[in-house]
Design a protein around this motif. Structure first.
Motif, mmCIF file in Angstrom:
data_model
loop_
_atom_site.group_PDB
_atom_site.id
_atom_site.type_symbol
_atom_site.label_atom_id
_atom_site.label_comp_id
_atom_site.label_asym_id
_atom_site.label_seq_id
_atom_site.Cartn_x
_atom_site.Cartn_y
_atom_site.Cartn_z
ATOM 1 N N GLU A 57 0.818 -1.213 0.000
ATOM 2 C CA GLU A 57 0.000 0.000 0.000
ATOM 3 C C GLU A 57 0.854 1.266 0.000
ATOM 4 O OE1 GLU A 57 -0.648 -2.538 2.419
ATOM 5 O OE2 GLU A 57 -2.076 -3.391 0.998
ATOM 6 N N GLU A 58 1.916 1.251 0.773
ATOM 7 C CA GLU A 58 2.797 2.416 0.860
ATOM 8 C C GLU A 58 3.974 2.311 -0.100
ATOM 9 O OE1 GLU A 58 3.854 3.446 4.865
ATOM 10 O OE2 GLU A 58 1.874 2.864 5.603
ATOM 11 N N LYS A 59 3.994 1.252 -0.891
ATOM 12 C CA LYS A 59 5.038 1.023 -1.884
ATOM 13 C C LYS A 59 6.430 1.083 -1.262
ATOM 14 C CE LYS A 59 2.129 2.504 -5.615
ATOM 15 N NZ LYS A 59 1.790 3.486 -6.600
ATOM 16 N N GLN A 60 6.591 0.404 -0.134
ATOM 17 C CA GLN A 60 7.884 0.328 0.518
ATOM 18 C C GLN A 60 8.604 -0.937 0.069
ATOM 19 O OE1 GLN A 60 6.624 0.640 4.666
ATOM 20 N NE2 GLN A 60 7.862 2.497 4.785
ATOM 21 N N ILE A 61 9.873 -0.765 -0.226
ATOM 22 C CA ILE A 61 10.701 -1.897 -0.631
ATOM 23 C C ILE A 61 11.910 -1.952 0.283
ATOM 24 C CG2 ILE A 61 12.090 -2.925 -2.471
ATOM 25 C CD1 ILE A 61 10.275 -1.519 -4.473
ATOM 26 N N ARG A 101 23.906 -23.140 5.582
ATOM 27 C CA ARG A 101 23.785 -21.817 4.961
ATOM 28 C C ARG A 101 23.719 -20.790 6.072
ATOM 29 N NH1 ARG A 101 20.646 -19.913 -0.209
ATOM 30 N NH2 ARG A 101 22.796 -20.161 -0.911
ATOM 31 N N VAL A 102 24.639 -19.844 6.024
ATOM 32 C CA VAL A 102 24.647 -18.742 6.975
ATOM 33 C C VAL A 102 24.661 -17.445 6.174
ATOM 34 C CG1 VAL A 102 25.935 -17.601 8.826
ATOM 35 C CG2 VAL A 102 25.865 -20.102 8.712
ATOM 36 N N GLU A 103 23.742 -16.543 6.513
ATOM 37 C CA GLU A 103 23.723 -15.233 5.877
ATOM 38 C C GLU A 103 24.633 -14.279 6.651
ATOM 39 O OE1 GLU A 103 19.166 -15.065 4.134
ATOM 40 O OE2 GLU A 103 19.622 -14.040 6.012
ATOM 41 N N GLU A 104 25.442 -13.533 5.902
ATOM 42 C CA GLU A 104 26.233 -12.438 6.472
ATOM 43 C C GLU A 104 25.716 -11.150 5.865
ATOM 44 O OE1 GLU A 104 30.389 -13.004 5.714
ATOM 45 O OE2 GLU A 104 30.528 -14.705 7.091
ATOM 46 N N LYS A 105 25.446 -10.171 6.693
ATOM 47 C CA LYS A 105 24.865 -8.905 6.237
ATOM 48 C C LYS A 105 25.894 -8.052 5.516
ATOM 49 C CE LYS A 105 21.992 -5.164 7.977
ATOM 50 N NZ LYS A 105 21.331 -4.657 9.197
ATOM 51 N N CYS A 106 25.474 -7.523 4.394
ATOM 52 C CA CYS A 106 26.258 -6.552 3.669
ATOM 53 C C CYS A 106 25.586 -5.180 3.860
ATOM 54 C CB CYS A 106 26.338 -6.937 2.195
ATOM 55 S SG CYS A 106 27.350 -5.864 1.195
ATOM 56 N N PHE A 107 24.279 -5.095 3.582
ATOM 57 C CA PHE A 107 23.515 -3.861 3.796
ATOM 58 C C PHE A 107 22.026 -4.176 3.760
ATOM 59 C CE2 PHE A 107 23.687 -4.209 -0.801
ATOM 60 C CZ PHE A 107 22.398 -3.896 -1.183
ATOM 61 N N ASP A 108 21.227 -3.255 4.272
ATOM 62 C CA ASP A 108 19.785 -3.244 4.028
ATOM 63 C C ASP A 108 19.307 -1.802 4.115
ATOM 64 O OD1 ASP A 108 19.540 -2.700 6.777
ATOM 65 O OD2 ASP A 108 18.866 -4.710 7.249
ATOM 66 N N LYS A 109 18.273 -1.503 3.357
ATOM 67 C CA LYS A 109 17.753 -0.143 3.280
ATOM 68 C C LYS A 109 16.282 -0.212 2.938
ATOM 69 C CE LYS A 109 18.112 4.395 2.745
ATOM 70 N NZ LYS A 109 18.214 5.290 3.855
ATOM 71 N N LEU A 110 15.450 0.432 3.736
ATOM 72 C CA LEU A 110 14.009 0.492 3.482
ATOM 73 C C LEU A 110 13.714 1.795 2.769
ATOM 74 C CD1 LEU A 110 11.240 -0.820 3.893
ATOM 75 C CD2 LEU A 110 11.085 0.384 6.072
ATOM 76 N N LEU A 111 13.113 1.699 1.589
ATOM 77 C CA LEU A 111 12.741 2.885 0.805
ATOM 78 C C LEU A 111 11.253 2.952 0.634
ATOM 79 C CD1 LEU A 111 15.463 2.770 -1.974
ATOM 80 C CD2 LEU A 111 15.490 4.069 0.120
#
Length: 139
Positions: A102-106, A129-139
Motif C-alpha cells: 500500500e505504501e510502496k515500501q521496498i 547456509r549462513v547469511e552475512e549482512k552486507c547492507f539493508d535499506k528500506l525505501l
C-alpha cells in the motif's frame, strides 16, 4: 587447470544455489528438499529470521514469506572451493522485497551466503547456509 569432474561439481553446486532461489521466489518450498540435506543448519538471523535445522526453517519460510507481496534473489560473485566430497562457497545476494504494498515500501537487502555442501548419493546438497549482512535499506 580444472578437471572435468571439478567443472561438473561446480556447475552442480551453482545449480543448487539457483534451485534455492527459484524455490523461494516461486514459493515452492517443497523444492528445497532437493537443495538441503535433511539435517542442514540454516541461519537467517542477520535479516531478522531464525536459525535452526532445515525442517524447522522450511516450516518458518512457508509461514513468513507469503506475507511479502513480491521479492526475488539475484546471485553473483560465486566463489566455490571443493575439497573431495565437501565444498564451501561465498556468494553475494541482492534481495529486494516489497515490504508494504500500500505504501510502496521496498526493503533492499544485500547479503553474503556462506554455504557448505556435501556430496550425497543423490548428488551435491547444501548442509549449511549462513547469511552475512552486507547492507539493508528500506525505501
Amino acid at each position: 587447470m580444472l578437471s572435468l569432474e571439478e567443472i561438473s561439481d561446480r556447475l552442480e553446486i551453482q545449480q543448487l544455489m539457483i534451485d534455492y532461489s527459484n524455490a523461494i521466489d516461486q514459493k515452492q518450498f517443497d523444492d528445497l528438499d532437493r537443495v538441503f540435506t535433511p539435517d542442514a543448519y540454516i541461519d537467517y538471523r542477520v535479516t531478522g529470521g531464525i536459525d535452526g535445522r532445515f525442517p524447522e526453517v522450511k516450516a518458518w519460510l512457508k509461514e513468513v514469506l507469503p506475507n511479502f507481496p513480491a521479492y526475488y534473489h539475484m546471485l553473483g560473485n560465486v566463489d566455490v572451493r571443493i575439497t573431495g566430497d565437501t565444498a564451501a562457497s561465498r556468494t553475494i545476494c541482492f534481495n529486494p522485497m516489497v515490504f508494504n504494498a500500500e505504501e510502496k515500501q521496498i526493503l533492499f537487502v544485500g547479503i553474503w551466503y556462506v554455504d557448505e555442501f556435501i556430496r550425497t548419493a543423490e548428488g551435491w546438497r547444501m548442509n549449511k547456509r549462513v547469511e552475512e549482512k552486507c547492507f539493508d535499506k528500506l525505501l
